[in-house]
Design an enzyme around this catalytic site. Structure first.
Site, PDB file in Angstrom:
ATOM      1  N   ASP A  14     -12.059   2.732 -14.364  1.00 37.49           N
ATOM      2  CA  ASP A  14     -11.621   4.103 -14.610  1.00 37.49           C
ATOM      3  C   ASP A  14     -12.588   5.094 -13.980  1.00 37.49           C
ATOM      4  O   ASP A  14     -13.797   4.820 -13.909  1.00 37.49           O
ATOM      5  CB  ASP A  14     -11.538   4.316 -16.136  1.00 37.49           C
ATOM      6  CG  ASP A  14     -10.588   5.444 -16.494  1.00 37.49           C
ATOM      7  OD1 ASP A  14      -9.968   6.019 -15.579  1.00 37.49           O
ATOM      8  OD2 ASP A  14     -10.486   5.753 -17.687  1.00 37.49           O
TER       9      ASP A  14
ATOM     10  N   HIS B 296      -9.481   6.715  -5.135  1.00 38.17           N
ATOM     11  CA  HIS B 296      -8.952   5.347  -5.169  1.00 38.17           C
ATOM     12  C   HIS B 296      -9.442   4.544  -3.952  1.00 38.17           C
ATOM     13  O   HIS B 296      -9.750   3.356  -4.055  1.00 38.17           O
ATOM     14  CB  HIS B 296      -7.421   5.356  -5.210  1.00 38.17           C
ATOM     15  CG  HIS B 296      -6.872   5.958  -6.473  1.00 38.17           C
ATOM     16  ND1 HIS B 296      -7.388   5.673  -7.709  1.00 38.17           N
ATOM     17  CD2 HIS B 296      -5.861   6.839  -6.689  1.00 38.17           C
ATOM     18  CE1 HIS B 296      -6.722   6.348  -8.634  1.00 38.17           C
ATOM     19  NE2 HIS B 296      -5.795   7.072  -8.041  1.00 38.17           N
TER      20      HIS B 296
ATOM     21  N   LEU C 136     -14.667 -18.386  -7.191  1.00 40.01           N
ATOM     22  CA  LEU C 136     -14.390 -17.227  -8.057  1.00 40.01           C
ATOM     23  C   LEU C 136     -12.879 -17.065  -8.174  1.00 40.01           C
ATOM     24  O   LEU C 136     -12.180 -17.008  -7.155  1.00 40.01           O
ATOM     25  CB  LEU C 136     -14.994 -15.948  -7.455  1.00 40.01           C
ATOM     26  CG  LEU C 136     -14.577 -14.628  -8.119  1.00 40.01           C
ATOM     27  CD1 LEU C 136     -15.157 -14.509  -9.531  1.00 40.01           C
ATOM     28  CD2 LEU C 136     -15.035 -13.424  -7.291  1.00 40.01           C
TER      29      LEU C 136
HETATM   30  C1  FPP Z   1      -8.250   4.666 -12.682  1.00 45.54           C
HETATM   31  O1  FPP Z   1      -8.907   5.851 -12.275  1.00 45.54           O
HETATM   32  C2  FPP Z   1      -7.916   3.828 -11.528  1.00 45.54           C
HETATM   33  C3  FPP Z   1      -6.663   3.425 -11.167  1.00 45.54           C
HETATM   34  C4  FPP Z   1      -5.454   3.763 -11.919  1.00 45.54           C
HETATM   35  C5  FPP Z   1      -6.422   2.628  -9.954  1.00 45.54           C
HETATM   36  C6  FPP Z   1      -7.377   1.514  -9.688  1.00 45.54           C
HETATM   37  C7  FPP Z   1      -7.363   1.222  -8.250  1.00 45.54           C
HETATM   38  C8  FPP Z   1      -8.440   0.952  -7.485  1.00 45.54           C
HETATM   39  C9  FPP Z   1      -9.809   0.792  -8.040  1.00 45.54           C
HETATM   40  C10 FPP Z   1      -8.318   0.812  -6.022  1.00 45.54           C
HETATM   41  C11 FPP Z   1      -7.659  -0.408  -5.459  1.00 45.54           C
HETATM   42  C12 FPP Z   1      -7.877  -1.674  -6.161  1.00 45.54           C
HETATM   43  C13 FPP Z   1      -7.518  -2.880  -5.663  1.00 45.54           C
HETATM   44  C14 FPP Z   1      -7.674  -4.067  -6.521  1.00 45.54           C
HETATM   45  C15 FPP Z   1      -6.974  -3.052  -4.303  1.00 45.54           C
HETATM   46  P1  FPP Z   1      -8.258   7.236 -12.608  1.00 45.54           P
HETATM   47  O2  FPP Z   1      -7.447   7.668 -11.450  1.00 45.54           O
HETATM   48  O3  FPP Z   1      -7.538   7.177 -13.908  1.00 45.54           O
HETATM   49  O4  FPP Z   1      -9.521   8.155 -12.748  1.00 45.54           O
HETATM   50  P2  FPP Z   1      -9.696   9.432 -13.672  1.00 45.54           P
HETATM   51  O5  FPP Z   1      -9.659   8.932 -15.097  1.00 45.54           O
HETATM   52  O6  FPP Z   1     -11.041   9.946 -13.291  1.00 45.54           O
HETATM   53  O7  FPP Z   1      -8.583  10.382 -13.343  1.00 45.54           O
END
Ligand code: FPP
Length: 227
Positions: free
Chosen positions: A4, A21, A115
């Site tokens: 997050d 992201h 892994l």
């Molecule tokens: C949460 O941060 C993150 C996500 C919903 C997406 C996770 C994706 C990635 C880490 C990138 C790609 C991953 C792979 C495995 C290819 P948020 O957007 O909710 O952050 P915020 O709470 O600060 O708004």
């Protein structure tokens, strides 16, 4: 791990959320390397929850593009490094190209065992349990009741032990419908660090915290000493 904080990481830099992201993806690549180096055998990442479809359309499609790019660019590297890839969740909602890349990636890396990397995509813990129960009922029509051992092979990660350690970055202290069944006895670790900033030193802190904990599984401390 619940990754997050990508959005906030971007906002702090006056960048669009998708830049967070993209940086989050770089962090995934890095953390996989660190886990390989530390000898961690199972890593499970919550990449997209069933609730994430509610995000702005543009952000959802950019995330899908990122998943496609990640699979296209990383599977060969993962394979060379002994990573076995699984993608779990309700994949039916993803487009055909993404589903095909997932299938190919899983197929190619299936015999690796250094892994086991599981990406949870369009995943929800309640969905996982309900899906398992319904699948079991289909296979056991008329059975009077289901028990824990019956359910385990029908859940999304039958190949993995239950997680020792759950990590959530980004400051929130919630499970947010992640591996509800499987996290029953896991140690929970929350950090304010935003996912794109969660580096090797941060992971080592989480592991050090885990090592200090006493896992009793319902027993007393004295019973544990006797074993
Ligand atoms: C949460 O941060 C993150 C996500 C919903 C997406 C996770 C994706 C990635 C880490 C990138 C790609 C991953 C792979 C495995 C290819 P948020 O957007 O909710 O952050 P915020 O709470 O600060 O708004």
């Amino acid at each position: 791990m619940i990754m997050d904080g990508n959005g906030r990481w971007a906002k702090k830099r006056f960048l669009p959320r998708v830049a967070g992201h993209a940086q989050g993806f770089e962090r995934v690549r890095n953390i996989v390397e660190v886990c390989l180096d530390r000898g961690i055998e199972y890593l499970t990442l919550f990449a997209f929850s069933s609730e994430n479809w509610r995000r702005p359309q543009d952000e959802v499609s950019r995330l899908m593009g990122l998943f496609v790019m990640a699979l296209e660019s990383q599977v060969t590297h993962m394979h060379r490094n002994g990573v076995c890839l699984h993608v779990v969740g309700d994949l039916s909602r993803f487009d055909a190209r993404l589903r095909e890349l997932i299938r190919e990636g899983e197929e190619r890396t299936r015999d690796n065992n250094r892994l086991t990397l599981t990406i949870c995509a369009n995943y929800g813990g309640r969905w996982d349990v309900l899906n398992a129960v319904n699948s079991w009922l289909r296979d056991n029509p008329g059975a009077p009741a289901i028990n824990e051992e019956d359910l385990a092979p029908y859940l999304s990660l039958p190949y993995a032990p239950e997680p020792d350690l759950f990590i959530r970055t980004g400051g929130e202290q919630r499970i947010s419908n992640f591996l509800l069944w499987q996290l029953a006895y896991s140690e929970l670790y929350f950090t304010d660090t935003l996912w794109p900033d969660f580096d090797a030193a941060q992971l080592d802190l989480a592991i050090a915290s885990y090592r200090k904990r006493e896992r009793r599984f319902g027993r007393t401390s004295e019973q544990l000493l006797e074993r």
